[in-house]
Design an enzyme around this catalytic site. Structure first.
Site, mmCIF file in Angstrom:
data_model
loop_
_atom_site.group_PDB
_atom_site.id
_atom_site.type_symbol
_atom_site.label_atom_id
_atom_site.label_comp_id
_atom_site.label_asym_id
_atom_site.label_seq_id
_atom_site.Cartn_x
_atom_site.Cartn_y
_atom_site.Cartn_z
ATOM 1 N N ARG A 1 -10.304 -2.801 3.635
ATOM 2 C CA ARG A 1 -9.521 -1.912 2.773
ATOM 3 C C ARG A 1 -10.393 -0.805 2.180
ATOM 4 O O ARG A 1 -9.994 0.367 2.095
ATOM 5 C CB ARG A 1 -8.896 -2.758 1.650
ATOM 6 C CG ARG A 1 -8.020 -1.985 0.729
ATOM 7 C CD ARG A 1 -7.175 -2.905 -0.124
ATOM 8 N NE ARG A 1 -6.288 -2.138 -0.963
ATOM 9 C CZ ARG A 1 -6.274 -2.221 -2.294
ATOM 10 N NH1 ARG A 1 -7.086 -3.035 -2.928
ATOM 11 N NH2 ARG A 1 -5.429 -1.489 -2.982
ATOM 12 N N HIS B 1 -9.886 3.229 2.249
ATOM 13 C CA HIS B 1 -9.873 4.061 1.037
ATOM 14 C C HIS B 1 -10.988 5.102 1.071
ATOM 15 O O HIS B 1 -10.840 6.187 0.528
ATOM 16 C CB HIS B 1 -10.006 3.186 -0.213
ATOM 17 C CG HIS B 1 -8.765 2.405 -0.512
ATOM 18 N ND1 HIS B 1 -8.553 1.753 -1.702
ATOM 19 C CD2 HIS B 1 -7.648 2.177 0.228
ATOM 20 C CE1 HIS B 1 -7.355 1.167 -1.686
ATOM 21 N NE2 HIS B 1 -6.793 1.397 -0.517
ATOM 22 N N ASN C 1 -9.416 0.864 -6.317
ATOM 23 C CA ASN C 1 -10.754 0.544 -5.793
ATOM 24 C C ASN C 1 -11.584 -0.398 -6.645
ATOM 25 O O ASN C 1 -12.504 -1.034 -6.122
ATOM 26 C CB ASN C 1 -11.553 1.845 -5.602
ATOM 27 C CG ASN C 1 -10.965 2.710 -4.505
ATOM 28 O OD1 ASN C 1 -10.491 2.195 -3.495
ATOM 29 N ND2 ASN C 1 -10.970 4.013 -4.710
ATOM 30 N N HIS D 1 -2.924 -5.615 7.087
ATOM 31 C CA HIS D 1 -2.394 -6.553 6.092
ATOM 32 C C HIS D 1 -2.173 -7.935 6.691
ATOM 33 O O HIS D 1 -1.640 -8.814 6.028
ATOM 34 C CB HIS D 1 -1.107 -6.000 5.468
ATOM 35 C CG HIS D 1 -1.338 -4.795 4.593
ATOM 36 N ND1 HIS D 1 -0.341 -4.039 4.049
ATOM 37 C CD2 HIS D 1 -2.494 -4.207 4.170
ATOM 38 C CE1 HIS D 1 -0.843 -3.043 3.327
ATOM 39 N NE2 HIS D 1 -2.161 -3.125 3.400
HETATM 40 C C1 HEM Z 1 1.048 2.748 3.730
HETATM 41 C C2 HEM Z 1 -0.175 2.346 3.748
HETATM 42 C C3 HEM Z 1 -0.747 1.278 2.845
HETATM 43 C C4 HEM Z 1 -0.332 0.852 1.622
HETATM 44 C C5 HEM Z 1 0.843 1.348 0.792
HETATM 45 C C6 HEM Z 1 -1.220 -0.211 1.235
HETATM 46 C C7 HEM Z 1 -1.145 -0.901 0.046
HETATM 47 C C8 HEM Z 1 -1.887 -2.014 -0.259
HETATM 48 C C9 HEM Z 1 -1.783 -2.768 -1.477
HETATM 49 C C10 HEM Z 1 -0.863 -2.440 -2.643
HETATM 50 C C11 HEM Z 1 -2.629 -3.809 -1.396
HETATM 51 C C12 HEM Z 1 -2.874 -4.873 -2.454
HETATM 52 C C13 HEM Z 1 -3.980 -4.375 -3.360
HETATM 53 C C14 HEM Z 1 -4.350 -5.253 -4.517
HETATM 54 O O1 HEM Z 1 -3.741 -6.287 -4.766
HETATM 55 O O2 HEM Z 1 -5.309 -4.883 -5.233
HETATM 56 C C15 HEM Z 1 -3.289 -3.714 -0.124
HETATM 57 C C16 HEM Z 1 -4.213 -4.609 0.333
HETATM 58 C C17 HEM Z 1 -4.890 -4.444 1.522
HETATM 59 N N1 HEM Z 1 -4.853 -3.351 2.347
HETATM 60 FE FE1 HEM Z 1 -3.475 -1.912 2.311
HETATM 61 N N2 HEM Z 1 -2.130 -0.405 2.213
HETATM 62 C C18 HEM Z 1 -1.890 0.499 3.220
HETATM 63 C C19 HEM Z 1 -2.620 0.675 4.365
HETATM 64 C C20 HEM Z 1 -3.735 -0.035 4.695
HETATM 65 C C21 HEM Z 1 -4.623 0.277 5.781
HETATM 66 C C22 HEM Z 1 -4.460 1.476 6.716
HETATM 67 C C23 HEM Z 1 -5.605 -0.659 5.780
HETATM 68 C C24 HEM Z 1 -6.805 -0.793 6.680
HETATM 69 C C25 HEM Z 1 -6.973 -0.242 7.839
HETATM 70 C C26 HEM Z 1 -5.309 -1.575 4.699
HETATM 71 C C27 HEM Z 1 -6.010 -2.710 4.410
HETATM 72 C C28 HEM Z 1 -5.703 -3.578 3.390
HETATM 73 C C29 HEM Z 1 -6.290 -4.891 3.251
HETATM 74 C C30 HEM Z 1 -7.234 -5.557 4.253
HETATM 75 C C31 HEM Z 1 -5.796 -5.433 2.072
HETATM 76 C C32 HEM Z 1 -6.149 -6.770 1.445
HETATM 77 C C33 HEM Z 1 -7.287 -6.529 0.496
HETATM 78 C C34 HEM Z 1 -7.862 -7.780 -0.133
HETATM 79 O O3 HEM Z 1 -7.430 -8.889 0.143
HETATM 80 O O4 HEM Z 1 -8.816 -7.621 -0.935
HETATM 81 N N3 HEM Z 1 -4.194 -1.150 4.041
HETATM 82 N N4 HEM Z 1 -2.834 -2.600 0.537
#
Ligand code: HEM
Length: 434
Positions: A53, A57, A82, A179
């Site tokens: 993630r 970012h 972040n 995700h």
């Molecule tokens: C429309 C696009 C996206 C939205 C709205 C989005 C939104 C989010 C949100 C709200 C979370 C939870 C954050 C938290 O609880 O602090 C999350 C987690 C995550 N996102 Fe996304 N995301 C998007 C695209 C992506 C992309 C493109 C990637 C990587 C290539 C990604 C990788 C991740 C990962 C791996 C997590 C889990 C993080 C963790 O467990 O620490 N996301 N995302």
């Protein structure tokens, strides 16, 4: 299954990155990153989704230039999306190791790109070759994170944010497939569970499978702890696989933006293809993910003389940067290295000049006075400094202070006027006469 994808074997055109960029200058770079990420993963598996993630970012804000890693008030890292991401320590640990193996060679931006690939492999996804050669940026502003998509945005808005970065709808669906690992805090989706709609008996978002609503409500009670973490890919959150898309098909997506990928016809057709096992229409998620990652990790890459190789205190977060107004700061001199010979430095008055030339303007601005710039205990005249800037491009690479060239580039980047004094006595500097 482990598959080494021979993607982007040579230059990724126009981006300045290439596979094996460090093969001569730091042959063990990739091994060092991998082993550091592995050892941190062993004690905390949450760093794998965190690092993936973090890389996303990083790339969406100022390009993939390590700007997300910079510590300090009002930086990208200080913002809600972040600040809590697990894995920063692993990146800094890799940087520390690399600085002792190959000082000043491997950028933080590259470490993050490599570590993101390693994170996917550690969670049983496929591997791919990561083109490297990114340089680190020096600008990191909290306000810029608004270019990141949010979980309540429409597909159209998500597509728009990706398209600005040169990524198409297939890249969007594929990359959000990240995700398949990791978690989300309740606060990012609990609005879907209560008083969201009048069309459902429960009041929940109608795109959630009704049988899934009680599960999510149990995890995130109304007015409960918004920071509580819930798996994004129910039943398979530790494994990089296609279950995330199966869950979407079954109305079991957790984030609203995730479930919309199935609701909206333009994205559903792509998600469906990841679930087809065979046939012309089937797409292999892991293979496509690697391709889209190579695209994403080339967004806005700085190369050549842009940016720098960050090395303050041998960590990626150690940059303490004072952002200067784009006005007419004159380059009066430079402070390089640390010294204990001068005293009485007026930090407040000196900061702007030093921020241009020395990233640790605040911390290391300890011994200088306005007209006596000091390098390893020796005073330099303003002219000498400028000669050195021109002749060497940078100062002592072993110094913890950033190279002067970085300061010059930074000044230019910020649109500051840098006044230089012409001099013919370049050799005096080369001969170390100061
Ligand atoms: C429309 C696009 C996206 C939205 C709205 C989005 C939104 C989010 C949100 C709200 C979370 C939870 C954050 C938290 O609880 O602090 C999350 C987690 C995550 N996102 Fe996304 N995301 C998007 C695209 C992506 C992309 C493109 C990637 C990587 C290539 C990604 C990788 C991740 C990962 C791996 C997590 C889990 C993080 C963790 O467990 O620490 N996301 N995302």
């Amino acid at each position: 299954m482990f598959l080494l994808l021979g993607l982007a074997n040579t230059f990724v055109h126009g981006q300045g990155t290439r596979v094996g960029f460090y093969s001569r200058t730091c042959p063990r770079a990739e091994v060092i990153v991998r082993s550091t990420v592995e050892s941190h993963f062993r004690s905390n598996p949450a760093i794998a989704p965190g690092i993936l993630r973090m890389h996303f970012h990083d790339c969406f804000v100022q390009g993939c230039d390590g700007s997300v890693l910079i510590d300090g008030p009002n930086t990208e890292k200080s913002t809600v999306p972040n600040s809590g991401i697990p894995g920063y320590a692993a990146i800094d640990a890799a940087k520390t190791q690399l600085e002792s193996a190959c000082p000043g060679v491997v950028s933080c931006a590259d470490i993050l790109a490599l570590a993101a690939r390693d994170a996917v492999v550690l969670t049983k996804g496929f591997s791919w070759q990561v083109p490297t050669g990114r340089r680190d940026g020096r600008v990191s502003l909290a306000a810029d994170v608004s270019s990141l998509p949010t979980p309540t945005e429409s597909i159209e808005a998500q597509e728009q944010k990706f398209s600005i970065k040169g990524l198409n709808t297939q890249d969007l669906v594929t990359l959000v497939g990240a995700h398949t690992i990791g978690t989300t805090a309740c606060r990012f989706f609990s609005n879907r569970l209560y008083n969201f709609s009048t069309t459902t008996a429960s009041g929940a978002d109608p795109t959630i499978n009704p049988s899934f609503v009680p599960t999510l409500r149990a995890l995130c009670p109304q007015n409960g702890d918004g920071a509580r973490l819930v798996d994004l890919d129910t039943g398979s959150a530790g494994r990089f696989d296609t279950t995330f898309f199966t869950n979407l098909r079954n109305g079991r997506g957790v984030l609203q933006s995730d479930q919309l990928l199935w609701t909206d016809p333009s994205t559903r057709t792509i998600a469906e293809r990841f679930l087809r096992v065979r046939g012309a229409q089937s797409l292999n998620f892991n293979v496509e993910f690697a391709k889209s990652m190579v695209k994403m990790s080339n967004i806005g890459v700085k190369s050549g003389t842009q940016g720098e190789i960050r090395r303050v205190r041998f960590s990626c977060g150690g940059l303490t940067m004072t952002l200067l107004p784009p006005s007419t700061i004159l380059l009066k001199g430079a402070y390089v290295g640390t010294s204990s010979v001068c005293t009485g430095c007026n930090q407040a008055a000196e900061t702007t000049e030093h921020a241009l030339l020395c990233c640790e303007a605040v911390d290391e601005l300890v011994c200088c006075n306005r007209n006596a710039w000091v390098f390893e205990g020796k005073s330099l005249s303003f002219e000498q400094i400028l000669i050195a800037v021109k002749a060497l491009g940078c100062f002592d690479p072993a110094s913890e202070c950033l190279a002067i060239r970085s300061g010059m580039a930074f000044a230019t980047e910020l649109g500051l006027r840098v006044e230089e004094i012409e001099s013919d006595s370049v050799n005096a500097v080369n001969d170390n006469e100061f």
